[in-house]
Write a protein that holds these residues in place. Structure first.
Motif, PDB file in Angstrom:
ATOM      1  N   LYS A  13     -90.545  15.686  25.975  1.00 19.04           N
ATOM      2  CA  LYS A  13     -90.190  17.095  25.781  1.00 19.04           C
ATOM      3  C   LYS A  13     -90.173  17.849  27.107  1.00 19.04           C
ATOM      4  O   LYS A  13     -89.265  18.645  27.363  1.00 19.04           O
ATOM      5  N   ALA A  14     -91.158  17.596  27.954  1.00 20.89           N
ATOM      6  CA  ALA A  14     -91.195  18.244  29.268  1.00 20.89           C
ATOM      7  C   ALA A  14     -90.015  17.797  30.120  1.00 20.89           C
ATOM      8  O   ALA A  14     -89.400  18.607  30.831  1.00 20.89           O
ATOM      9  N   ASN A  15     -89.674  16.523  30.031  1.00 20.48           N
ATOM     10  CA  ASN A  15     -88.537  15.992  30.768  1.00 20.48           C
ATOM     11  C   ASN A  15     -87.240  16.647  30.297  1.00 20.48           C
ATOM     12  O   ASN A  15     -86.408  17.057  31.110  1.00 20.48           O
ATOM     13  N   LEU A  16     -87.051  16.775  28.997  1.00 22.72           N
ATOM     14  CA  LEU A  16     -85.845  17.404  28.463  1.00 22.72           C
ATOM     15  C   LEU A  16     -85.752  18.884  28.846  1.00 22.72           C
ATOM     16  O   LEU A  16     -84.662  19.378  29.145  1.00 22.72           O
ATOM     17  N   ARG A  17     -86.890  19.592  28.824  1.00 19.23           N
ATOM     18  CA  ARG A  17     -86.884  21.001  29.257  1.00 19.23           C
ATOM     19  C   ARG A  17     -86.427  21.111  30.703  1.00 19.23           C
ATOM     20  O   ARG A  17     -85.648  22.000  31.052  1.00 19.23           O
ATOM     21  N   LEU A  18     -86.908  20.213  31.544  1.00 24.29           N
ATOM     22  CA  LEU A  18     -86.516  20.213  32.953  1.00 24.29           C
ATOM     23  C   LEU A  18     -85.025  19.917  33.111  1.00 24.29           C
ATOM     24  O   LEU A  18     -84.328  20.601  33.865  1.00 24.29           O
ATOM     25  N   ILE A  19     -84.527  18.942  32.380  1.00 24.53           N
ATOM     26  CA  ILE A  19     -83.110  18.589  32.455  1.00 24.53           C
ATOM     27  C   ILE A  19     -82.241  19.754  31.983  1.00 24.53           C
ATOM     28  O   ILE A  19     -81.260  20.120  32.634  1.00 24.53           O
ATOM     29  N   VAL A  20     -82.598  20.362  30.864  1.00 22.67           N
ATOM     30  CA  VAL A  20     -81.820  21.489  30.335  1.00 22.67           C
ATOM     31  C   VAL A  20     -81.846  22.661  31.306  1.00 22.67           C
ATOM     32  O   VAL A  20     -80.816  23.297  31.558  1.00 22.67           O
ATOM     33  N   GLY A  21     -83.000  22.949  31.890  1.00 22.57           N
ATOM     34  CA  GLY A  21     -83.084  24.026  32.875  1.00 22.57           C
ATOM     35  C   GLY A  21     -82.201  23.767  34.078  1.00 22.57           C
ATOM     36  O   GLY A  21     -81.484  24.672  34.541  1.00 22.57           O
ATOM     37  N   CYS A  22     -82.210  22.550  34.577  1.00 28.23           N
ATOM     38  CA  CYS A  22     -81.361  22.204  35.724  1.00 28.23           C
ATOM     39  C   CYS A  22     -79.881  22.301  35.360  1.00 28.23           C
ATOM     40  O   CYS A  22     -79.072  22.784  36.156  1.00 28.23           O
ATOM     41  N   LEU A  23     -79.523  21.875  34.161  1.00 28.44           N
ATOM     42  CA  LEU A  23     -78.129  21.964  33.729  1.00 28.44           C
ATOM     43  C   LEU A  23     -77.674  23.412  33.566  1.00 28.44           C
ATOM     44  O   LEU A  23     -76.519  23.741  33.864  1.00 28.44           O
ATOM     45  N   ILE A  24     -78.559  24.274  33.100  1.00 28.53           N
ATOM     46  CA  ILE A  24     -78.213  25.690  32.968  1.00 28.53           C
ATOM     47  C   ILE A  24     -77.949  26.302  34.345  1.00 28.53           C
ATOM     48  O   ILE A  24     -76.960  27.018  34.536  1.00 28.53           O
ATOM     49  N   VAL A  25     -78.817  26.002  35.300  1.00 30.89           N
ATOM     50  CA  VAL A  25     -78.617  26.514  36.662  1.00 30.89           C
ATOM     51  C   VAL A  25     -77.318  25.961  37.242  1.00 30.89           C
ATOM     52  O   VAL A  25     -76.520  26.690  37.825  1.00 30.89           O
ATOM     53  N   TRP A  26     -77.083  24.662  37.060  1.00 33.37           N
ATOM     54  CA  TRP A  26     -75.866  24.039  37.574  1.00 33.37           C
ATOM     55  C   TRP A  26     -74.623  24.683  36.969  1.00 33.37           C
ATOM     56  O   TRP A  26     -73.663  24.999  37.679  1.00 33.37           O
ATOM     57  N   ALA A  27     -74.613  24.888  35.641  1.00 30.26           N
ATOM     58  CA  ALA A  27     -73.458  25.494  34.972  1.00 30.26           C
ATOM     59  C   ALA A  27     -73.244  26.921  35.435  1.00 30.26           C
ATOM     60  O   ALA A  27     -72.101  27.349  35.668  1.00 30.26           O
ATOM     61  N   PHE A  28     -74.325  27.676  35.588  1.00 26.62           N
ATOM     62  CA  PHE A  28     -74.191  29.056  36.054  1.00 26.62           C
ATOM     63  C   PHE A  28     -73.589  29.117  37.448  1.00 26.62           C
ATOM     64  O   PHE A  28     -72.673  29.896  37.711  1.00 26.62           O
ATOM     65  N   VAL A  29     -74.081  28.271  38.343  1.00 26.14           N
ATOM     66  CA  VAL A  29     -73.583  28.287  39.723  1.00 26.14           C
ATOM     67  C   VAL A  29     -72.156  27.756  39.783  1.00 26.14           C
ATOM     68  O   VAL A  29     -71.285  28.365  40.407  1.00 26.14           O
ATOM     69  N   SER A  30     -71.888  26.633  39.134  1.00 30.41           N
ATOM     70  CA  SER A  30     -70.570  26.001  39.221  1.00 30.41           C
ATOM     71  C   SER A  30     -69.499  26.788  38.471  1.00 30.41           C
ATOM     72  O   SER A  30     -68.465  27.122  39.039  1.00 30.41           O
ATOM     73  N   TYR A  31     -69.751  27.022  37.199  1.00 29.80           N
ATOM     74  CA  TYR A  31     -68.744  27.691  36.383  1.00 29.80           C
ATOM     75  C   TYR A  31     -68.865  29.209  36.431  1.00 29.80           C
ATOM     76  O   TYR A  31     -67.850  29.900  36.496  1.00 29.80           O
ATOM     77  N   GLY A  32     -70.098  29.692  36.393  1.00 27.40           N
ATOM     78  CA  GLY A  32     -70.288  31.140  36.398  1.00 27.40           C
ATOM     79  C   GLY A  32     -69.871  31.784  37.703  1.00 27.40           C
ATOM     80  O   GLY A  32     -68.948  32.594  37.750  1.00 27.40           O
ATOM     81  N   CYS A  33     -70.550  31.409  38.785  1.00 27.93           N
ATOM     82  CA  CYS A  33     -70.286  32.039  40.080  1.00 27.93           C
ATOM     83  C   CYS A  33     -68.962  31.592  40.681  1.00 27.93           C
ATOM     84  O   CYS A  33     -68.291  32.366  41.359  1.00 27.93           O
ATOM     85  N   GLY A  34     -68.573  30.342  40.455  1.00 26.69           N
ATOM     86  CA  GLY A  34     -67.356  29.821  41.064  1.00 26.69           C
ATOM     87  C   GLY A  34     -66.085  30.166  40.319  1.00 26.69           C
ATOM     88  O   GLY A  34     -65.020  30.252  40.918  1.00 26.69           O
ATOM     89  N   ILE A  35     -66.171  30.388  38.995  1.00 27.89           N
ATOM     90  CA  ILE A  35     -64.959  30.611  38.205  1.00 27.89           C
ATOM     91  C   ILE A  35     -65.016  31.930  37.433  1.00 27.89           C
ATOM     92  O   ILE A  35     -64.187  32.815  37.638  1.00 27.89           O
ATOM     93  N   LEU A  36     -65.999  32.061  36.543  1.00 31.29           N
ATOM     94  CA  LEU A  36     -66.029  33.215  35.646  1.00 31.29           C
ATOM     95  C   LEU A  36     -66.316  34.529  36.364  1.00 31.29           C
ATOM     96  O   LEU A  36     -65.682  35.548  36.076  1.00 31.29           O
ATOM     97  N   PHE A  37     -67.295  34.521  37.269  1.00 36.94           N
ATOM     98  CA  PHE A  37     -67.689  35.751  37.949  1.00 36.94           C
ATOM     99  C   PHE A  37     -67.023  35.915  39.311  1.00 36.94           C
ATOM    100  O   PHE A  37     -67.389  36.796  40.079  1.00 36.94           O
ATOM    101  N   ARG A  38     -66.058  35.054  39.628  1.00 39.93           N
ATOM    102  CA  ARG A  38     -65.422  35.119  40.941  1.00 39.93           C
ATOM    103  C   ARG A  38     -64.813  36.497  41.234  1.00 39.93           C
ATOM    104  O   ARG A  38     -64.982  37.013  42.336  1.00 39.93           O
ATOM    105  N   PRO A  39     -64.109  37.115  40.287  1.00 42.06           N
ATOM    106  CA  PRO A  39     -63.566  38.451  40.590  1.00 42.06           C
ATOM    107  C   PRO A  39     -64.659  39.475  40.924  1.00 42.06           C
ATOM    108  O   PRO A  39     -64.452  40.351  41.765  1.00 42.06           O
ATOM    109  N   LEU A  40     -65.826  39.355  40.295  1.00 43.96           N
ATOM    110  CA  LEU A  40     -66.917  40.281  40.578  1.00 43.96           C
ATOM    111  C   LEU A  40     -67.529  40.031  41.959  1.00 43.96           C
ATOM    112  O   LEU A  40     -68.058  40.948  42.576  1.00 43.96           O
ATOM    113  N   LEU A  41     -67.471  38.778  42.413  1.00 47.34           N
ATOM    114  CA  LEU A  41     -68.058  38.415  43.701  1.00 47.34           C
ATOM    115  C   LEU A  41     -67.065  38.520  44.845  1.00 47.34           C
ATOM    116  O   LEU A  41     -67.419  38.277  45.996  1.00 47.34           O
ATOM    117  N   ALA A  42     -65.823  38.902  44.556  1.00 47.75           N
ATOM    118  CA  ALA A  42     -64.773  38.926  45.578  1.00 47.75           C
ATOM    119  C   ALA A  42     -65.047  39.960  46.670  1.00 47.75           C
ATOM    120  O   ALA A  42     -64.610  39.786  47.804  1.00 47.75           O
TER     121      ALA A  42
END
Length: 87
Positions: A13-42
């Motif tokens: 369970k602790a391992n899965l929590r860590l994996i899910v947390g890392c995936l959330i950060v990765w998705a936010f940085v990759s897709y969020g900041c790089g694609i979805l929020f790009r106009p806001l960060l321009a």
């Protein structure tokens, strides 16, 4: 090394929590900041380009490398906590 079934369940369970947390950060940085929020960060400039482009090109890669080291560090701590570390 402990062979307690509850210990194994808690470790997983602790391992899965860590994996899910890392995936959330990765998705936010990759897709969020790089694609979805790009106009806001321009409007924010970093190294001669806007922050959204920087995240899409380099920021997501650097964040992924940091996540790899963070995951390894946290897994070592979990291994020690649950008595599964290498000696």
């Amino acid at each position: 090394m402990s062979h307690d079934p509850q210990n194994a369940v808690d470790y997983w369970k602790a391992n899965l929590r860590l994996i899910v947390g890392c995936l959330i950060v990765w998705a936010f940085v990759s897709y969020g900041c790089g694609i979805l929020f790009r106009p806001l960060l321009a409007g924010i400039h970093v190294g001669g380009t806007d922050l959204g482009f920087w995240f899409a090109q380099q920021g997501s890669i650097l964040s992924f490398i940091v996540l790899i080291f963070f995951y390894a560090w946290r897994m070592n701590a979990l291994d020690r906590k649950f008595g599964l570390h290498e000696e």
